[in-house]
Structures are given as C-alpha cells and as structure tokens.
Write a protein that holds these residues in place. Structure first.
Motif, PDB file in Angstrom:
ATOM      1  N   UNK A 182     119.767  20.424  19.450  1.00 51.53           N
ATOM      2  CA  UNK A 182     118.429  20.064  19.917  1.00 51.53           C
ATOM      3  C   UNK A 182     117.456  21.183  19.582  1.00 51.53           C
ATOM      4  N   UNK A 183     116.207  20.941  19.829  1.00 50.99           N
ATOM      5  CA  UNK A 183     115.196  21.963  19.558  1.00 50.99           C
ATOM      6  C   UNK A 183     115.313  23.148  20.497  1.00 50.99           C
ATOM      7  N   UNK A 184     116.085  22.999  21.589  1.00 54.86           N
ATOM      8  CA  UNK A 184     116.224  24.073  22.580  1.00 54.86           C
ATOM      9  C   UNK A 184     117.628  24.631  22.707  1.00 54.86           C
ATOM     10  N   UNK A 185     118.639  23.914  22.198  1.00 54.49           N
ATOM     11  CA  UNK A 185     120.024  24.328  22.432  1.00 54.49           C
ATOM     12  C   UNK A 185     120.959  23.552  21.513  1.00 54.49           C
ATOM     13  N   UNK A 186     122.232  24.008  21.481  1.00 52.47           N
ATOM     14  CA  UNK A 186     123.270  23.136  20.953  1.00 52.47           C
ATOM     15  C   UNK A 186     124.278  22.844  22.053  1.00 52.47           C
ATOM     16  N   UNK A 187     124.916  21.681  21.926  1.00 51.33           N
ATOM     17  CA  UNK A 187     125.852  21.211  22.936  1.00 51.33           C
ATOM     18  C   UNK A 187     127.007  20.522  22.230  1.00 51.33           C
TER      19      UNK A 187
END
Length: 264
Positions: A182-187
C-alpha cells in the motif's frame, strides 16, 4: 496492544517491475518468481532431498523475497515450507489414513513416516534476528485500523500458492502467501489451511507488517483449530467450511506470538 499510529504517511517514490515481478519502494525490493507445479523428475529430486512424500501440487518456483538495501532479509518458498513438515504420523485419524500409510511402503526414501496432513507452522525464512513475545488471543502488534482502511491506495498485490493437496478427496491442505503493498505499508499473510472432512480444522497464519519510514518489521503468528464436532455445534452452514477466510473468524486461537525485527 498496538505498535503504530493510524495516520497515513506520505507515499514514498516507487518503481514497479515489469510483468508483475515486484516493486521497489522506500529501500525495499520485493521480488516475485512464479512457475508451474513440479515436474515428475523434480518431484523425485525434492522427495529425495526432503525425505518426504510431496503434496500432489507443489509450486516449487513460486517465491516472494524481501530485500532491504539490496540484501535479502526474508522470503517465502515451498521447499522451506515443506522442510518444516513433521516426519511423524499425526494424531488425526480418518478412514483413508491407512491408505496414506500404505503408500509410504512404496515410497523410495529413507523416511518411513510423514505427516499426511502436511501441517506446517512455516511463516517465511527469516535472515533477521527478532525479539519474540507471547501474546494472548486478543492481543496484536498489528495496526488493524490502518490495515482495514479502504481509502489507502494499493500499489501492488500478489497471491502465490506454495503447495496444495486434497488428501485423497478427504479435505484440503494448502500453504499460500498473499502480499499487499500500500502507499503506507506492506502486509503479508502466509497461511497454512487444513480441513480434514468430518474430523478437524486447522489454520496457521503468519502476518508480516511494515510501515514506510520506520525500521520495524512485525511478524505475528497464530494457530487456530477445532474439531468438526465443535464447529458443528455453532450452527454454521457447512458451505462455509471450505472458506479459510470465514473459518479464521470463528476458529479459536490456541497459540499466538509476535516477533519484532529492526532493519537499518
């Protein structure tokens, strides 16, 4: 218990690899390899190396690798996942179990026993040192409010199967990995899913979370399981029994822990 705040950080610059082979972002290079199931010759080689009868479908070329500043820090692969399968017969018993055990006598390998459910707690191959914490069923280091937000842009998504076996039409045993960048993190969700019809359910989930502009990677592991009889008492429509995402919401947590890793 939570690690991060819920504010969304500014999207770092990123570069998508061609043909869906991965993404480079915020010092991370996330690389994907994909291929067909093992050939008969490859199956023989793997069985010899692992001393294990293989599931019917093994995607030996499927890998997901995470490199930090050019150095691989952790990855997911079918071979490493199968290395964690026990060489002892499981306590679960069903009518076809005798048939599976008979197959062992014709398997040309030093191994005389193996777990015919292919159960594994594999959650990636880690080249980082971490701090482990035991958690209760309701505790989490993951930032779930952030992970569940639907307004955050999705930059890259991939789902890979590592292995699967239908247990001679008596259920399912599978290991897979899903990635969201994502634009804020990876999961990442690495999931082992076992359903032995009329006998047992088991889920072993490893969730990996990293927020951009931080030096912490969280790996959270949980085990969930119940007998068919226990689940049937809940009055759940049996059509849901094949859906691991639904069953994850109802199966009791029997074990939970978390690791914190630091990258520089």
């Amino acid at each position: 218990m939570t690690l991060a705040t819920h504010e969304v950080c500014q999207t770092p610059s990123y570069c998508l690899y061609s043909e869906g082979k991965g993404i480079q972002i915020d010092g991370w290079s996330i690389a994907v390899t994909e291929g067909p199931i093992l050939s008969s010759n490859e199956v023989e080689t793997w069985q010899s190396r692992l001393s294990l009868k293989l599931p019917t479908m093994v995607f030996g070329q499927n890998t997901l690798s995470f490199l930090w500043n050019g150095e691989r820090k952790f990855y997911f692969s079918a071979f490493d996942g199968l290395q964690t399968v026990s060489h002892e017969s499981p306590s679960l018993r069903v009518k076809p179990a005798a048939l599976w055990e008979d197959k062992q006598s014709t398997f040309d390998s030093p191994a005389t026993n193996y777990d015919w459910t292919f159960s594994t707690n594999y959650g990636g191959t880690w080249l980082l040192e971490g701090e482990e914490t035991t958690l209760s069923a309701t505790q989490s280091y993951l930032d779930w409010p952030l992970l569940r937000r639907e307004d955050i842009p999705l930059l890259f998504f991939k789902e890979l199967s590592l292995f699967e076996d239908e247990l001679d039409d008596q259920g399912i045993s599978s290991l897979s990995v899903r990635l969201r960048v994502m634009s804020s993190f990876f999961y990442v969700l690495c999931r082992f899913w076992l359903r032995v019809d009329n006998v047992h359910f088991r889920l072993c989930d490893t969730r990996v979370y990293h927020r951009w502009k931080t030096n912490v990677v969280i790996r959270e592991y949980s085990e969930q399981e119940a007998t068919f009889e226990q689940v049937a008492k809940l009055g759940i429509d049996s059509r849901w029994f094949t859906n691991s995402d639904f069953m994850q919401k109802i199966l009791p947590v029997t074990k939970k822990s978390a690791y914190r890793y630091y990258v520089k």
